[in-house]
Design a protein around this motif. Structure first.
Motif, short mmCIF file in Angstrom:
data_model
loop_
_atom_site.label_atom_id
_atom_site.label_comp_id
_atom_site.label_asym_id
_atom_site.label_seq_id
_atom_site.Cartn_x
_atom_site.Cartn_y
_atom_site.Cartn_z
N PRO A 64 0.80 -1.70 -0.16
CA PRO A 64 -0.23 0.38 -0.13
C PRO A 64 0.64 1.23 -0.21
CG PRO A 64 -0.94 -1.25 1.04
CD PRO A 64 -0.20 -2.13 0.80
N ASP A 101 -4.97 0.78 -1.36
CA ASP A 101 -4.38 -0.10 -1.24
C ASP A 101 -4.36 -0.97 0.19
OD1 ASP A 101 -2.99 -0.28 -3.88
OD2 ASP A 101 -1.93 1.21 -3.34
N SER A 102 -4.85 -0.69 1.32
CA SER A 102 -4.49 -0.79 2.65
C SER A 102 -5.64 -1.38 2.26
CB SER A 102 -4.58 0.66 3.71
OG SER A 102 -3.46 1.11 3.38
N ARG A 103 -7.03 -1.24 2.07
CA ARG A 103 -8.12 -1.79 1.98
C ARG A 103 -8.73 -3.60 1.71
NH1 ARG A 103 -8.07 0.57 5.70
NH2 ARG A 103 -9.43 -1.33 6.29
N THR A 134 -3.59 -1.67 9.71
CA THR A 134 -3.97 -0.32 8.67
C THR A 134 -5.74 -0.46 8.44
OG1 THR A 134 -3.68 -1.03 6.34
CG2 THR A 134 -5.23 -2.94 7.74
N PHE A 170 -4.80 -4.75 1.32
CA PHE A 170 -4.76 -5.75 2.21
C PHE A 170 -5.12 -5.82 3.56
CE2 PHE A 170 -1.07 -5.47 6.04
CZ PHE A 170 -0.05 -6.13 5.38
N GLN A 188 0.28 2.46 5.22
CA GLN A 188 1.20 1.13 5.38
C GLN A 188 2.01 0.77 5.83
OE1 GLN A 188 -1.19 -0.95 4.92
NE2 GLN A 188 0.10 -2.15 6.36
N ALA A 238 -6.64 3.24 7.82
CA ALA A 238 -6.06 3.59 6.10
C ALA A 238 -7.36 3.76 5.17
CB ALA A 238 -4.35 2.70 5.98
#
Length: 255
Positions: free
Chosen positions: A19, A50-52, A43, A54, A23, A46
């Protein structure tokens, strides 16, 4: 960082694109070590795609780490996270892959008729194929579709395979493509062996043995990969000691 794959009735846990926002390295380290609660906590706030995605991956790894069918609530949480990633960034590769995995895991206890009526199997396939259309070298989309084709054949028979457009030739093509890209990925080899064993452990014994040996010999660098490698060892022992019938039953239960 080496990526990780896991597969169910057509499910593969895809590798992580690091992310860009919010991240921490500690979150990645926690994930790799199997401390999923810590990784998820780091996380949680965030707001980027990307973080979601992840977070979806963390939840799915936690689900696969368990034995048996994962709790539906956990899978639904993972699906919700993947959908959040796609709402923030439509077409997000990791989000699409994680959504495909979540849908496949949710479909695991369902009958073929229920899966067909819900459209889950086709949606999962379409998500992975859309990823390959944009990124033909995506090893984990290939891995997902290799297992997806076999599981459709196993659960739906020839008629189900025809309806869904699945075939053993397509499965092999995707597996070989994944091997060419990443020949030493324990998870890819394990999932291929598991899927073939669940389909017909006696008929595909040679291919299963080859894939299991590759999975056991491959380097691993995460807790989840180690879990899958241990499962590969156990399936190999079941084949050698208990025979194909017992191994086939085992392959249909493990993830």
């Amino acid at each position: 960082m080496k990526r990780i794959l896991i597969a169910l009735p057509a499910a593969v846990l895809i590798g992580l694109s690091l992310p860009a926002v919010g991240q921490e390295a500690e979150a990645i380290e926690a994930y790799m070590s199997g401390n999923y609660a810590s990784a998820l906590a780091r996380t949680a706030n965030a707001p980027d795609a990307d973080s979601r995605a992840f977070a979806a991956r963390i939840l799915l790894a936690e689900a696969i780490r368990q034995n048996g069918q994962p709790p539906h609530a956990l899978l639904q949480d993972a699906l919700d996270e993947a959908n959040q990633a796609l709402a923030l960034q439509p077409g997000h590769i990791e989000g699409r892959l994680q959504k495909a995995i979540a849908l496949s895991l949710i479909s695991r206890p369902m009958s073929t008729g229920e899966i067909r009526r819900a459209g889950i199997g086709g949606e999962a396939r379409d998500l992975a194929e859309a990823v390959l259309a944009e990124d033909p070298g995506n090893v984990y989309a290939h891995g997902f579709l290799a297992v997806w084709n076999i599981e459709v054949i196993r659960r739906g028979g020839m008629i189900g395979a025809m309806i869904m457009g699945a075939s053993l030739d397509k499965a092999r093509d995707h597996y070989h493509a994944a091997m060419q890209i990443t020949p030493d990925d324990a998870a890819i080899h394990w999932q291929w062996a598991r899927a073939l064993a669940a389909l017909n452990a006696k008929k595909y014994r040679r291919d299963i043995d080859t894939a299991l040996e590759a999975a056991i010999a491959s380097p691993v660098n995460s807790d989840l990969e180690r879990v899958m490698q241990i499962r590969a060892v156990k399936l190999k022992q079941a084949l050698e000691i208990d025979g194909p019938v017992a191994a086939e039953a085992m392959a249909r239960e493990v993830l």
